[in-house]
Motif scaffolding. Sequence first.
Motif, mmCIF file in Angstrom:
data_model
loop_
_atom_site.group_PDB
_atom_site.id
_atom_site.type_symbol
_atom_site.label_atom_id
_atom_site.label_comp_id
_atom_site.label_asym_id
_atom_site.label_seq_id
_atom_site.Cartn_x
_atom_site.Cartn_y
_atom_site.Cartn_z
ATOM 1 N N ALA A 73 45.482 3.512 -4.035
ATOM 2 C CA ALA A 73 46.007 3.993 -5.446
ATOM 3 C C ALA A 73 46.654 2.683 -5.825
ATOM 4 O O ALA A 73 46.701 2.173 -7.057
ATOM 5 C CB ALA A 73 46.685 4.991 -5.573
ATOM 6 N N ASN A 74 47.685 2.183 -4.921
ATOM 7 C CA ASN A 74 48.444 1.028 -5.157
ATOM 8 C C ASN A 74 47.693 -0.178 -5.634
ATOM 9 O O ASN A 74 48.099 -0.737 -6.614
ATOM 10 C CB ASN A 74 49.296 0.776 -4.094
ATOM 11 N N LEU A 76 44.545 -0.161 -6.819
ATOM 12 C CA LEU A 76 43.807 0.135 -8.135
ATOM 13 C C LEU A 76 44.960 -0.173 -9.205
ATOM 14 O O LEU A 76 44.259 -0.938 -10.482
ATOM 15 C CB LEU A 76 43.418 1.639 -8.307
ATOM 16 N N ARG A 77 46.194 -0.224 -9.002
ATOM 17 C CA ARG A 77 46.981 -0.670 -10.183
ATOM 18 C C ARG A 77 46.877 -2.247 -10.789
ATOM 19 O O ARG A 77 47.114 -2.712 -11.730
ATOM 20 C CB ARG A 77 48.469 -0.708 -9.829
ATOM 21 N N TYR A 78 46.191 -2.912 -9.531
ATOM 22 C CA TYR A 78 46.048 -4.355 -9.882
ATOM 23 C C TYR A 78 44.737 -4.509 -10.602
ATOM 24 O O TYR A 78 44.247 -5.753 -11.107
ATOM 25 C CB TYR A 78 46.159 -5.141 -8.608
ATOM 26 N N SER A 79 43.657 -3.480 -10.542
ATOM 27 C CA SER A 79 42.584 -3.642 -11.315
ATOM 28 C C SER A 79 42.655 -3.345 -12.730
ATOM 29 O O SER A 79 41.986 -2.600 -13.310
ATOM 30 C CB SER A 79 41.712 -2.613 -10.918
ATOM 31 N N THR A 80 43.527 -4.309 -13.367
ATOM 32 C CA THR A 80 43.668 -4.136 -14.928
ATOM 33 C C THR A 80 42.575 -4.959 -15.587
ATOM 34 O O THR A 80 41.977 -5.939 -14.912
ATOM 35 C CB THR A 80 45.001 -4.960 -15.397
ATOM 36 N N THR A 83 42.696 -8.929 -14.973
ATOM 37 C CA THR A 83 42.662 -9.397 -13.626
ATOM 38 C C THR A 83 41.173 -9.457 -13.397
ATOM 39 O O THR A 83 40.541 -10.367 -12.818
ATOM 40 C CB THR A 83 43.373 -8.579 -12.424
ATOM 41 N N ARG A 274 44.232 -10.779 -4.285
ATOM 42 C CA ARG A 274 44.524 -9.371 -4.475
ATOM 43 C C ARG A 274 43.371 -8.938 -5.777
ATOM 44 O O ARG A 274 42.645 -8.212 -5.582
ATOM 45 C CB ARG A 274 45.562 -9.244 -5.201
ATOM 46 N N SER A 278 40.590 -5.912 -5.336
ATOM 47 C CA SER A 278 40.842 -4.802 -6.104
ATOM 48 C C SER A 278 39.765 -4.634 -6.969
ATOM 49 O O SER A 278 39.210 -3.164 -7.056
ATOM 50 C CB SER A 278 41.868 -4.802 -7.085
#
Lengths: 304, 351
Positions: A73-74, A76-80, A83, A274, A278
């Motif tokens: 989950a953490n 996935l936060r970077y899968s904006t 990015t 990262r 992600s």
Amino acid sequence: MKKNASFLLGMVYLVALGALLIAFIELWYLLIIPGLVGAYLLAGRKKERTDRFFIAFAIAGMLLVFFVALPVANMLRYSTPETIGRTFADGAAVSSIVLSMGAAFYAVLLSLLLGIPLAYVLARRDFAGKGLIEAVVDIPVVVPHTVAGIALLMVLGRGSILGSTINFVDAMPGIVAAMIFVSAPFIVNYLREGFEAVDPRMEFVARGLGASGFDAFRTVTLPISIRSIFMGAVMGWARAISEFGAVVIIAYYPMIAPTYIYAAFNSGGLATSRPVASLLLLICIGVFVALRLLSGRWKRYARD
Amino acid sequence: MLEIEGLSREWTDFSLNGINLTVEDGEYFVVLGPSGAGKSLLLETIAGFYTPDRGRIALNGTDITDLPPEKRGIAMVYQDYMLFPNMTVRENIAYGLRRRHMEEKEITREVERAAKLLGITEILERNPLTLSGGEQQRVALARAMVVRPALLLLDEPTGSLDATLQREMRRELLSLHKELGGMVIHITHSRDEAISMAHRIAVMFEGKIEQAGTPSEIFRRPRSRRLADFVGVENILEGTVISGAGGTMVDTGRLKIVVAGQIEHGKRVLASVRPEEIMLSKEPLKSSARNCIAGKITGMQDMASFAEITVDAGEPILVHITRQALVEMEITVGSDVYLSFKATSVNVMER
């Protein structure tokens, strides 16, 4: 006596869990989800009798689920969108992901082609040496994957037994070969489970009605076990796409996604690796969820 | 005609031993035996799913021992139906016809004809797993019958149905057989089913055929104690044969019974009389029955459609009489009575 023993065991278990939590006191938020689960189970008590031990088990089990879910989950936060857009602009990253998915697809295809006959034979007949064959099928599961890579390289390398006609080293065939090696056990075992769930008398009936052995397999056994075959293929594909150790030894280039991520991490640390990681995670989870939902349609063939 | 000679086959924990069987054209043949007797394995070996170690099987004059199952023309119906869950009812029934590369139009016609015969026209488009047990049974039968097999094998076809459906299915199986002809081998562990359906019966114990014959031969003339017990023969007495000018008798020590035929003098044998073939009376009967024995009633039990009377006539003997007779004769426990039965009603068995 018996009651005392289970009480003792329960206390030891709780003390161990408590010690674990106190030792990592910063991880206080690990308690949130177990707490919610406990509350949920307690609230539902009226409907269904729930023992205290069951609630304790559910709470303890949730810790493990949480441990797996947290990093995912953490990440996935970077899968904006930002990015992801940046990753897509990086040609090398995209081609590594495409290569990973394509190679895994071929690996699954070949594993199915050879795995279906093997799984069927294992499911239908007992013969001398069957245990040995089953053990051989499972070997890749217990061998460290770098070891598997080296073992493969010794038979697939330039000028080796199999490597003299096709070039495996630093090439697509090598990647596929390594992926087959590590994913075949999953595929064969899923297939076998599926075939074993089809009553052989189903085939007997078909034979009596005029179907040859292969006809009976093709028209009855294969369609009935389609869900297991599908699940086996999905699990095999997932296993193949996540392989790093065996592939990297046979083929550092062309880079599959895990190799690319590893290289990016080595050169630029988390910041560089990262975004690709992600994105790959997002794709894998997306495919996994989609296929699982799709395969739900075949549930009705399951024997109960 | 199906001829089976000396059929033997060993599995790791079971074996079929020297099976000899003949099924005539148009015959409804029942194999009767307790569960675990190997009835299903016998059927599966006849169908060719297992290869025999020894012996031969011939169907209508052709040796089929080494033919693969699909070339034999033998269709199988299992107790738990084994319908293909990946096909509709229609496709299940059409399965065998498709394997014969029949034309689509003809397949439709044959399937619908079979469906009509079995009363399942309404469920042709359904998925088999949504059907009741009785419906599934009909689909399984239609699927097998539609290919007009030379031999139809039925493995406990009524075993999963409730009692009412069972009786209905037995009647229906017989009328279908009458209409379609061909040979049927039906296996069951139910004596009632065997006696009410079979032209001939073979009784099987532990992988061997104990005895084969007409229902009356099996139930009235069992040749062994084991078979007698299995088919429910009562009044089995052990005795010595006395053979003389007055005919043949079996002497149990407390009772002498006249039997029919010639048997070697002094031989130890078992003799039995079925309870319903004994007449009970308060006075000695003047009839052709050669056995007339005095006794005293020691027990009476009401069995709904008849009464079971236990008479001490030296040996305890069970007699079945109708409830009507029970009321008219005014007998109770302790009454003195006479038992009469024919010499030909006595079955003599090896010990």
